[in-house]
Write a protein that holds these residues in place. Structure first.
Motif, PDB file in Angstrom:
ATOM      1  N   ILE A 309      55.313  38.601   4.068  1.00  0.00           N
ATOM      2  CA  ILE A 309      53.915  38.268   4.292  1.00  0.00           C
ATOM      3  C   ILE A 309      53.212  38.133   2.945  1.00  0.00           C
ATOM      4  CG2 ILE A 309      53.956  39.456   6.511  1.00  0.00           C
ATOM      5  CD1 ILE A 309      52.332  41.723   5.179  1.00  0.00           C
ATOM      6  N   HIS A 310      51.974  37.708   2.957  1.00  0.00           N
ATOM      7  CA  HIS A 310      51.246  37.481   1.714  1.00  0.00           C
ATOM      8  C   HIS A 310      51.190  38.757   0.882  1.00  0.00           C
ATOM      9  CE1 HIS A 310      50.392  33.606   3.217  1.00  0.00           C
ATOM     10  NE2 HIS A 310      49.405  33.936   4.019  1.00  0.00           N
ATOM     11  N   GLU A 311      51.428  38.600  -0.371  1.00  0.00           N
ATOM     12  CA  GLU A 311      51.529  39.728  -1.295  1.00  0.00           C
ATOM     13  C   GLU A 311      50.228  40.537  -1.339  1.00  0.00           C
ATOM     14  OE1 GLU A 311      52.520  40.515  -6.059  1.00  0.00           O
ATOM     15  OE2 GLU A 311      52.501  38.481  -5.213  1.00  0.00           O
ATOM     16  N   GLY A 312      50.370  41.856  -1.229  1.00  0.00           N
ATOM     17  CA  GLY A 312      49.249  42.759  -1.418  1.00  0.00           C
ATOM     18  C   GLY A 312      48.349  42.960  -0.220  1.00  0.00           C
ATOM     19  N   VAL A 313      48.557  42.221   0.876  1.00  0.00           N
ATOM     20  CA  VAL A 313      47.695  42.365   2.050  1.00  0.00           C
ATOM     21  C   VAL A 313      48.094  43.631   2.808  1.00  0.00           C
ATOM     22  CG1 VAL A 313      46.930  41.352   4.226  1.00  0.00           C
ATOM     23  CG2 VAL A 313      47.327  39.890   2.235  1.00  0.00           C
ATOM     24  N   GLU A 314      47.124  44.493   3.077  1.00  0.00           N
ATOM     25  CA  GLU A 314      47.367  45.744   3.804  1.00  0.00           C
ATOM     26  C   GLU A 314      47.187  45.497   5.298  1.00  0.00           C
ATOM     27  OE1 GLU A 314      45.598  48.534   0.181  1.00  0.00           O
ATOM     28  OE2 GLU A 314      44.254  47.645   1.673  1.00  0.00           O
ATOM     29  N   VAL A 315      48.021  46.154   6.114  1.00  0.00           N
ATOM     30  CA  VAL A 315      48.062  45.810   7.540  1.00  0.00           C
ATOM     31  C   VAL A 315      48.086  47.057   8.416  1.00  0.00           C
ATOM     32  CG1 VAL A 315      49.262  44.518   9.349  1.00  0.00           C
ATOM     33  CG2 VAL A 315      49.405  43.746   6.964  1.00  0.00           C
ATOM     34  N   ILE A 316      47.230  47.070   9.437  1.00  0.00           N
ATOM     35  CA  ILE A 316      47.347  47.968  10.591  1.00  0.00           C
ATOM     36  C   ILE A 316      47.867  47.140  11.753  1.00  0.00           C
ATOM     37  CG2 ILE A 316      46.056  49.207  12.371  1.00  0.00           C
ATOM     38  CD1 ILE A 316      44.118  50.164  10.269  1.00  0.00           C
ATOM     39  N   SER A 317      48.834  47.661  12.493  1.00  0.00           N
ATOM     40  CA  SER A 317      49.217  47.008  13.743  1.00  0.00           C
ATOM     41  C   SER A 317      49.601  48.057  14.769  1.00  0.00           C
ATOM     42  CB  SER A 317      50.372  46.012  13.530  1.00  0.00           C
ATOM     43  OG  SER A 317      51.555  46.673  13.146  1.00  0.00           O
ATOM     44  N   GLY A 318      49.549  47.675  16.044  1.00  0.00           N
ATOM     45  CA  GLY A 318      49.870  48.628  17.088  1.00  0.00           C
ATOM     46  C   GLY A 318      49.705  48.040  18.470  1.00  0.00           C
ATOM     47  N   PHE A 319      49.756  48.916  19.461  1.00  0.00           N
ATOM     48  CA  PHE A 319      49.733  48.488  20.849  1.00  0.00           C
ATOM     49  C   PHE A 319      49.122  49.570  21.712  1.00  0.00           C
ATOM     50  CE2 PHE A 319      53.923  50.166  19.673  1.00  0.00           C
ATOM     51  CZ  PHE A 319      54.011  51.278  20.505  1.00  0.00           C
ATOM     52  N   VAL A 320      48.820  49.240  22.966  1.00  0.00           N
ATOM     53  CA  VAL A 320      48.284  50.227  23.898  1.00  0.00           C
ATOM     54  C   VAL A 320      49.420  50.790  24.738  1.00  0.00           C
ATOM     55  CG1 VAL A 320      46.063  49.030  23.951  1.00  0.00           C
ATOM     56  CG2 VAL A 320      47.728  48.637  25.793  1.00  0.00           C
ATOM     57  N   ALA A 403      57.904  46.345   6.674  1.00  0.00           N
ATOM     58  CA  ALA A 403      57.911  47.517   5.805  1.00  0.00           C
ATOM     59  C   ALA A 403      59.165  47.564   4.945  1.00  0.00           C
ATOM     60  CB  ALA A 403      57.795  48.790   6.638  1.00  0.00           C
ATOM     61  N   LYS A 404      60.253  46.980   5.445  1.00  0.00           N
ATOM     62  CA  LYS A 404      61.497  46.968   4.687  1.00  0.00           C
ATOM     63  C   LYS A 404      61.499  45.900   3.614  1.00  0.00           C
ATOM     64  CE  LYS A 404      65.803  48.574   4.348  1.00  0.00           C
ATOM     65  NZ  LYS A 404      66.123  50.002   4.171  1.00  0.00           N
ATOM     66  N   THR A 405      60.835  44.788   3.872  1.00  0.00           N
ATOM     67  CA  THR A 405      60.934  43.640   2.969  1.00  0.00           C
ATOM     68  C   THR A 405      59.678  43.406   2.132  1.00  0.00           C
ATOM     69  OG1 THR A 405      60.200  42.164   4.748  1.00  0.00           O
ATOM     70  CG2 THR A 405      62.567  42.465   4.482  1.00  0.00           C
ATOM     71  N   ASN A 406      58.630  44.210   2.318  1.00  0.00           N
ATOM     72  CA  ASN A 406      57.380  44.025   1.573  1.00  0.00           C
ATOM     73  C   ASN A 406      56.896  45.360   1.002  1.00  0.00           C
ATOM     74  OD1 ASN A 406      56.174  41.091   2.407  1.00  0.00           O
ATOM     75  ND2 ASN A 406      57.297  42.005   4.102  1.00  0.00           N
ATOM     76  N   PRO A 407      56.343  45.347  -0.203  1.00  0.00           N
ATOM     77  CA  PRO A 407      55.779  46.580  -0.770  1.00  0.00           C
ATOM     78  C   PRO A 407      54.356  46.866  -0.295  1.00  0.00           C
ATOM     79  CG  PRO A 407      55.603  44.805  -2.361  1.00  0.00           C
ATOM     80  CD  PRO A 407      56.323  44.233  -1.161  1.00  0.00           C
ATOM     81  N   ASN A 408      53.840  46.052   0.605  1.00  0.00           N
ATOM     82  CA  ASN A 408      52.471  46.214   1.088  1.00  0.00           C
ATOM     83  C   ASN A 408      52.296  47.552   1.801  1.00  0.00           C
ATOM     84  OD1 ASN A 408      53.218  43.477   0.683  1.00  0.00           O
ATOM     85  ND2 ASN A 408      51.469  42.766   1.834  1.00  0.00           N
ATOM     86  N   LYS A 409      51.038  47.934   1.997  1.00  0.00           N
ATOM     87  CA  LYS A 409      50.708  49.160   2.727  1.00  0.00           C
ATOM     88  C   LYS A 409      50.594  48.831   4.216  1.00  0.00           C
ATOM     89  CE  LYS A 409      47.406  51.691   0.950  1.00  0.00           C
ATOM     90  NZ  LYS A 409      46.034  52.208   0.651  1.00  0.00           N
TER      91      LYS A 409
END
Length: 556
Positions: A309-320, A403-409
């Motif tokens: 994904i784009h370098e440095g972009v921080e991401v929250i993801s989830g589900f109900v 998370a395995k392929t990107n150093p992003n948070k």
């Protein structure tokens, strides 16, 4: 009281509104962010809006995209002239520019809008963020693809990009910080956010992203054979040609009323119904290159993650917690509960259905049904499977790969809040299937981010429900402000960053509870099945990681 701002296209006059939940905010509605996509612009990438003379009123919403809402109202509504956005700001002249949150609505690329009947600003702007909502083209108008320069596909996604570019150009005039933009969305809106994380058109337009209940690698997020789909639609409308150029002329001449609520089946399971979630039939496509035209997306979603994904972009993801209540409705409600107990086809994952023979499909289905049926009633069996197959596995798979392929948070959550604001289970008429046991259905999290004005839900600021609203909106706005959702000490908990070692996540309920390895048994079940059925394809996290690591090594 009126409010005025000067943007690149002219002067806007909005209004200062009292917030019933504290404070006030400036409201600007119906701002054109692109030219009306009508006439020769139908199906084309959005063009810049026309500037205006004098003062433009921004107190009314612009038209929504022409659509039919199959859940709320079968009456067609809206207009082709629909590319408008809304801005809500707590302070137009803040000493320090405010973080910006841009909402991308869901609705299966079939219905929805950025209007405040559902997506009002009151809960979020009280935390000192600027909120932007917008409309984009839907269904055939937004996602017809003929693999030609005239109709290359993904027009609705390019509308979203145009809205994000408008934000970069103009949001400082509303007190917002163009260098601190968070995009967020739910369901197909969440999948849209996920695509923006890899699209070359979207790079640099946002700093953070929140992906709710949907990712680009969910089986329903990208369609194949779009020209075949367009041909089937033309035949449904009485036109027999399959030539792309002739189809382009035909669709441009059609009245807009013919281009909504379109269900042209291409596969037999679509004709029969009931075998899968109601997949958007017009959606994101892998786009061909035509000259210097910008492509929104090209390739396969899982393969795209190899690039990252784009370098440095921080991401929250989830589900109900109980996503699949919605899926059961889409699959046929009561009837599907009865039929699923008789036919194993209901328990075949879509990746296996499309890529494996009948023997492998039935073996996978028997293993899955046995796993879910242990100690559960039939409705719960199907609901849990639908939840994982349609939404949860895609989210977890995306999180693990990225998370395995990107150093992003990265952060991961499971949403479990239950209250009178959980409207979907009851609104879909399925509550009694589960003995009226409270469920957290797909889209039930929206009531904790937005007031849902059209549902007339009372909100008591002293209630447990409002505490949950406050917690959720603090998590989301804290993240938008600084990239740390629990930076606010008042939440009393730390949301750990997600790592592939600990697989940390936050359970969001009346209390906020950090945990690890969400749905571990279900994930292991799927990984085991995929490793047997699809050993040479990108069907599983295990295969993907083994082969992506090898491919990286070869490239280096």
């Amino acid at each position: 009281m009126m409010s005025r701002v000067v943007i690149s296209d002219g002067v806007l006059e909005g209004e200062l509104v009292k917030n019933l939940f504290g404070g006030q905010f400036h409201s600007f509605k119906g701002i054109p962010y692109a030219a009306p996509p009508v006439g020769d612009l139908r199906f084309r990438a959005p063009q810049p809006p026309e500037p205006w003379e004098g003062i433009r009123s921004a107190t009314e919403f612009g038209p929504i995209c022409y659509q039919v809402n199959p859940f709320m109202d079968p009456t067609p509504k809206g207009s082709e002239d629909c590319l408008y956005l809304n801005v809500y700001s707590p302070d137009l002249e803040s000493a320090k520019p405010l973080p910006v949150m841009v909402w991308i609505h869901g609705g299966g690329f079939v219905f929805g809008s950025g209007n405040d009947d559902t997506y009002g600003p009151e809960f979020l702007v009280r935390h000192d963020v600027v909120l932007v909502t917008f409309n984009y083209r839907l269904e055939v108008l937004g996602f017809l693809c003929l693999d030609t320069e005239e109709v290359p596909g993904n027009a609705g996604m390019k509308d979203q990009v145009a809205a994000l570019r408008w934000v970069q150009k103009n949001i400082s005039q509303f007190g917002g910080d163009p260098e601190n933009v968070t995009i967020f969305g739910e369901s197909i809106g969440g999948a849209s956010v996920s695509f923006h994380l890899v699209s070359p058109m979207s790079k640099g337009l946002f700093k953070r992203a929140i992906v709710m209940s949907g990712h680009m690698n969910c089986y329903w997020a990208l369609i194949s054979r779009p020209v075949l789909r367009a041909t089937a639609l033309a035949q449904q409308l009485g036109y027999g040609s399959s030539d792309p150029e002739e189809l382009s002329s035909f669709f441009k001449e059609q009245p807009v009323t013919s281009l909504v609520n379109c269900l042209p089946p291409v596969y037999f399971y679509e004709k029969l119904g009931g075998l899968s979630l109601s997949i958007p039939l017009f959606s994101v496509v892998s786009e061909k290159q035509f000259g210097d035209n910008e492509r929104f997306f090209e390739g396969d979603p899982l393969e795209a993650l190899q690039t990252g994904i784009h370098e440095g972009v921080e991401v929250i993801s989830g589900f109900v917690e109980h996503e699949g209540v919605f899926s059961m409705k889409a699959r046929g409600g009561y009837d599907i509960v009865k039929e699923s107990s008789k036919f194993l086809e209901f328990y075949v994952p879509m990746a296996i259905r499309f890529n494996c023979g009948l023997t492998a499909q039935m073996e996978a289905a028997m293993q899955i049904k046995a796993f879910y049926q242990n100690g559960s009633t039939d409705p719960d069996v199907l609901m849990r499977f639908c939840s994982f197959e349609d939404f949860q596995y895609g989210v977890i798979q995306w999180q693990r790969i990225c998370a395995k392929t990107n150093p992003n948070k990265f952060y991961l959550y499971k949403f479990c809040c239950k209250s009178e604001r959980n409207l979907m289970t009851y609104g879909l008429g399925l509550a009694d299937i589960f003995g009226n046991e409270p469920k957290v259905c797909h889209a039930d999290d929206l009531g904790y981010l937005f007031p849902l004005k059209s549902f007339n839900l009372p909100v008591d600021p002293e209630s447990t429900t409002f505490k949950m609203i406050d917690n959720v909106t603090k998590l989301w706005t804290n993240f938008a402000k600084c990239g740390d959702p629990t930076a606010d000490d008042s939440l009393g908990v730390r949301w750990p960053e997600y790592t592939t070692d600990g697989e940390e996540f936050l359970e969001i309920d009346e209390e906020l509870t950090p945990s690890s390895a969400v749905m571990k048994d279900e994930v292991e079940l799927y990984e085991n099945i995929f490793s047997k059925c699809l050993p040479n394809q990108l069907g599983s996290y295990t295969y993907f990681m083994t082969n992506s690591i090898a491919s990286f090594a070869n490239k280096s």
